[in-house]
Each structure stands twice: as structure tokens, then as C-alpha cells.
Design an enzyme around this catalytic site. Sequence first.
Site, PDB file in Angstrom:
ATOM      1  N   TYR A 154      -9.483  -4.826  12.844  1.00 47.58           N
ATOM      2  CA  TYR A 154     -10.039  -5.510  11.666  1.00 47.58           C
ATOM      3  C   TYR A 154     -11.563  -5.372  11.632  1.00 47.58           C
ATOM      4  O   TYR A 154     -12.152  -5.055  10.590  1.00 47.58           O
ATOM      5  CB  TYR A 154      -9.623  -6.983  11.723  1.00 47.58           C
ATOM      6  CG  TYR A 154     -10.018  -7.805  10.520  1.00 47.58           C
ATOM      7  CD1 TYR A 154      -9.334  -7.686   9.307  1.00 47.58           C
ATOM      8  CD2 TYR A 154     -11.061  -8.725  10.584  1.00 47.58           C
ATOM      9  CE1 TYR A 154      -9.686  -8.460   8.202  1.00 47.58           C
ATOM     10  CE2 TYR A 154     -11.416  -9.505   9.491  1.00 47.58           C
ATOM     11  CZ  TYR A 154     -10.725  -9.365   8.294  1.00 47.58           C
ATOM     12  OH  TYR A 154     -11.078 -10.137   7.207  1.00 47.58           O
ATOM     13  N   ILE A 187     -12.381 -18.589   5.736  1.00 52.34           N
ATOM     14  CA  ILE A 187     -12.048 -19.143   4.430  1.00 52.34           C
ATOM     15  C   ILE A 187     -10.582 -19.596   4.482  1.00 52.34           C
ATOM     16  O   ILE A 187      -9.727 -18.879   5.024  1.00 52.34           O
ATOM     17  CB  ILE A 187     -12.227 -18.064   3.325  1.00 52.34           C
ATOM     18  CG1 ILE A 187     -13.621 -17.393   3.405  1.00 52.34           C
ATOM     19  CG2 ILE A 187     -11.957 -18.653   1.947  1.00 52.34           C
ATOM     20  CD1 ILE A 187     -14.812 -18.264   3.129  1.00 52.34           C
TER      21      ILE A 187
HETATM   22  P1  NAP Z   1      -4.647 -13.142   1.963  1.00 49.96           P
HETATM   23  O1  NAP Z   1      -4.529 -14.554   1.483  1.00 49.96           O
HETATM   24  O2  NAP Z   1      -3.856 -12.699   3.126  1.00 49.96           O
HETATM   25  O3  NAP Z   1      -4.392 -12.176   0.716  1.00 49.96           O
HETATM   26  C1  NAP Z   1      -4.514 -10.784   0.867  1.00 49.96           C
HETATM   27  C2  NAP Z   1      -4.167 -10.131  -0.459  1.00 49.96           C
HETATM   28  O4  NAP Z   1      -4.284  -8.706  -0.277  1.00 49.96           O
HETATM   29  C3  NAP Z   1      -2.737 -10.415  -0.902  1.00 49.96           C
HETATM   30  O5  NAP Z   1      -2.717 -10.623  -2.287  1.00 49.96           O
HETATM   31  C4  NAP Z   1      -2.007  -9.116  -0.541  1.00 49.96           C
HETATM   32  O6  NAP Z   1      -0.880  -8.815  -1.327  1.00 49.96           O
HETATM   33  C5  NAP Z   1      -3.100  -8.101  -0.796  1.00 49.96           C
HETATM   34  N1  NAP Z   1      -2.801  -6.831  -0.137  1.00 49.96           N
HETATM   35  C6  NAP Z   1      -2.558  -6.608   1.183  1.00 49.96           C
HETATM   36  N2  NAP Z   1      -2.294  -5.316   1.398  1.00 49.96           N
HETATM   37  C7  NAP Z   1      -2.361  -4.695   0.189  1.00 49.96           C
HETATM   38  C8  NAP Z   1      -2.195  -3.358  -0.241  1.00 49.96           C
HETATM   39  N3  NAP Z   1      -1.886  -2.385   0.615  1.00 49.96           N
HETATM   40  N4  NAP Z   1      -2.346  -3.071  -1.562  1.00 49.96           N
HETATM   41  C9  NAP Z   1      -2.651  -4.048  -2.451  1.00 49.96           C
HETATM   42  N5  NAP Z   1      -2.814  -5.348  -2.090  1.00 49.96           N
HETATM   43  C10 NAP Z   1      -2.674  -5.659  -0.803  1.00 49.96           C
HETATM   44  O7  NAP Z   1      -6.175 -12.818   2.348  1.00 49.96           O
HETATM   45  P2  NAP Z   1      -7.541 -13.509   1.916  1.00 49.96           P
HETATM   46  O8  NAP Z   1      -7.913 -14.464   2.963  1.00 49.96           O
HETATM   47  O9  NAP Z   1      -7.484 -13.936   0.493  1.00 49.96           O
HETATM   48  O10 NAP Z   1      -8.525 -12.263   2.082  1.00 49.96           O
HETATM   49  C11 NAP Z   1      -8.985 -11.473   1.016  1.00 49.96           C
HETATM   50  C12 NAP Z   1     -10.035 -10.499   1.519  1.00 49.96           C
HETATM   51  O11 NAP Z   1     -11.114 -11.227   2.117  1.00 49.96           O
HETATM   52  C13 NAP Z   1      -9.515  -9.566   2.612  1.00 49.96           C
HETATM   53  O12 NAP Z   1     -10.112  -8.298   2.475  1.00 49.96           O
HETATM   54  C14 NAP Z   1      -9.988 -10.223   3.888  1.00 49.96           C
HETATM   55  O13 NAP Z   1     -10.126  -9.321   4.943  1.00 49.96           O
HETATM   56  C15 NAP Z   1     -11.324 -10.778   3.444  1.00 49.96           C
HETATM   57  N6  NAP Z   1     -11.787 -11.883   4.286  1.00 49.96           N
HETATM   58  C16 NAP Z   1     -11.063 -13.038   4.400  1.00 49.96           C
HETATM   59  C17 NAP Z   1     -11.517 -14.042   5.225  1.00 49.96           C
HETATM   60  C18 NAP Z   1     -10.782 -15.349   5.394  1.00 49.96           C
HETATM   61  O14 NAP Z   1     -11.222 -16.156   6.232  1.00 49.96           O
HETATM   62  N7  NAP Z   1      -9.718 -15.629   4.679  1.00 49.96           N
HETATM   63  C19 NAP Z   1     -12.701 -13.860   5.950  1.00 49.96           C
HETATM   64  C20 NAP Z   1     -13.405 -12.676   5.815  1.00 49.96           C
HETATM   65  C21 NAP Z   1     -12.935 -11.689   4.972  1.00 49.96           C
HETATM   66  P3  NAP Z   1       0.627  -9.171  -0.835  1.00 49.96           P
HETATM   67  O15 NAP Z   1       0.830 -10.567  -1.316  1.00 49.96           O
HETATM   68  O16 NAP Z   1       1.466  -8.174  -1.517  1.00 49.96           O
HETATM   69  O17 NAP Z   1       0.622  -9.052   0.652  1.00 49.96           O
END
Ligand code: NAP
Length: 246
Positions: A154, A187
Site C-alpha cells: 500500500y 479516515i
Molecule cells: P473504501 O471505503 O474501501 O472504498 C474503496 C472504493 O474503491 C470502493 O467504492 C471500491 O469499490 C472502489 N474500488 C476498489 N477497487 C476498485 C477497482 N479496481 N475499480 C474501481 N473501483 C474500485 O475506501 P476509502 O477509505 O473510501 O478510500 C478511498 C481512497 O482513499 C483510497 O484510494 C484509499 O487508499 C485512500 N485513503 C483512505 C484512507 C482511510 O483512512 N480511509 C486513508 C488514506 C487514503 P467496491 O465497492 O466495488 O469494492
Amino acid sequence: MLKGKIAMVTGAGRGIGKAIALKLADLGASIALNYRTHNEDIDKLAKEIEDKNVKVLLVQGDVSDFNQCSDMIKKVNNELGRIDILVNNAGITKDGLLMRMKEEDFDKVIDINLKGTFNCIKHVTPIMMKQREGRIINLSSVIGLVGNAGQANYAASKAGIIGLTKSVAKEIGSRGVTVNAIAPGFIKTDMTEVLSDKVKASIQDNIPLRRLGEAEDVAELVAFLSSDKAGYITGQVINVDGGMVM
Ligand code: NAP
């Protein structure tokens, strides 16, 4: 602030992507919602956005697939007329210590997080360069800045996004397109829900603002970077982390 703009958000079905889509629609942008897995939540979100009197387009596809990204971006451009804002939000984790990390878990995370971001940028840049206007916003992470035990895949993907952001910003700035990265801390979404309460409490103790972030905290910065007000900002990585990494 974004009236008449067209935005595409990848991984928009839940979490940070959903909050971004809702925020941009609140500000008047029409939204192309990319999703991978179909469920009733994406239809509900589409309806919620439509009720804000903006257009909404559903684009199903896996961002790690180069050709699917080409088809999705063509569809958005053909049906909504242009693409002003691309938010590369889709991402996954497959955590494990390096000693135990399987090759496929490394590849999968790089393919979706880093290659997926490249794929969408690659297909959207000819459109934005022709428009002589565009905003590309990539979701990195503070983990891409400082690393984390158990997240080598990651961290590598998110650090890669930073290099990609800065390089593309240098290449296409002269065409009026800005490219920036956001580095969220912890988050509250499905991605962090898997952590135990003990781990969450210890993370919180190390955050100066003493709370985990909300998806909306990230969406606010995306809205600003998408707007005309951010026209002189490019190639930057901006943390939304309550001061966790400084
Ligand atoms: P999440 O709740 O797990 O949601 C991830 C989203 O990405 C889901 O809608 C998922 O769709 C979609 N996805 C995964 N693989 C995909 C693919 N191959 N093609 C299209 N869509 C895909 O994650 P989140 O926390 O909202 O995170 C969103 C972004 O912020 C990510 O890039 C993550 O790395 C970044 N981020 C998050 C945090 C945190 O603390 N949450 C911190 C730093 C960075 P499905 O429902 O189909 O799986």
C-alpha cells in the site's frame, strides 16, 4: 462554485469517493460515478445526486484494466460533453508483513491503486489538454509519505501516486491542467473499520486534533482543488490528517 463542470470520481460507491461525489454535486457539478461492484447503494447515490439537479452517469469498470478505463472515459466524454475534473479515488489494501506478503497481494494493490490512477490519467489527459483546462486529483495517503509496518504494498502504491502526480503536473501544466495529490490520514470508512478499537484508540492518541477524520474532511479539499480558486496550485501533496504527519 462548480456549476456546469463535469467530474468523474472513481470508486464512488462508498466511503471517501461517495462523500466527494456528493460534495461536488452540491457545488453544481454533474457527476460520472465509477463503481466496480454493482449494488443498490450506487443506484441510491445516483438518485441522491440527481435530486440536486445535476446530471449523473453511472460508469461500471475496474480501474486496473487499461481498456476498461479507456471505454469509461470515452463514455463520460461522449455523454456529458467534456471532463473538467477527474478524482482518482478507487483503492484497496491487502495488508501483511513483508515476510508473509504474497506476490499476488503486492501486485493487486499496485495494479488498482497505482496503475489504476495511471490508466485514468492516461485516457483523460488528451481530453483535458484539448480543452486547455482540467483538474486531476489523486488520492494518495500519509502512509505513502512515512511508510507503515504491514503495508509495504500500500505504501509503495501511494508513494508511487505522488511521483506520478508531480511528473504529470510538470508535463501538462502548460496546457492549463493541474494535478495534485491528497494524503489523508485515518479516515472513518470501511477501509479503516477493520481495525480493532484498541488500534483506533492508539492512532487517535497520536493525532494532534484527537479524532479520526471523516470522509467529508477529504471531500472539502477535493472541492477546493477542483475550483477556480485553486488555479495556481499544481504538483502538490496536501495532507488531511488532523496533523498526524507534519
Ligand atoms: P473504501 O471505503 O474501501 O472504498 C474503496 C472504493 O474503491 C470502493 O467504492 C471500491 O469499490 C472502489 N474500488 C476498489 N477497487 C476498485 C477497482 N479496481 N475499480 C474501481 N473501483 C474500485 O475506501 P476509502 O477509505 O473510501 O478510500 C478511498 C481512497 O482513499 C483510497 O484510494 C484509499 O487508499 C485512500 N485513503 C483512505 C484512507 C482511510 O483512512 N480511509 C486513508 C488514506 C487514503 P467496491 O465497492 O466495488 O469494492
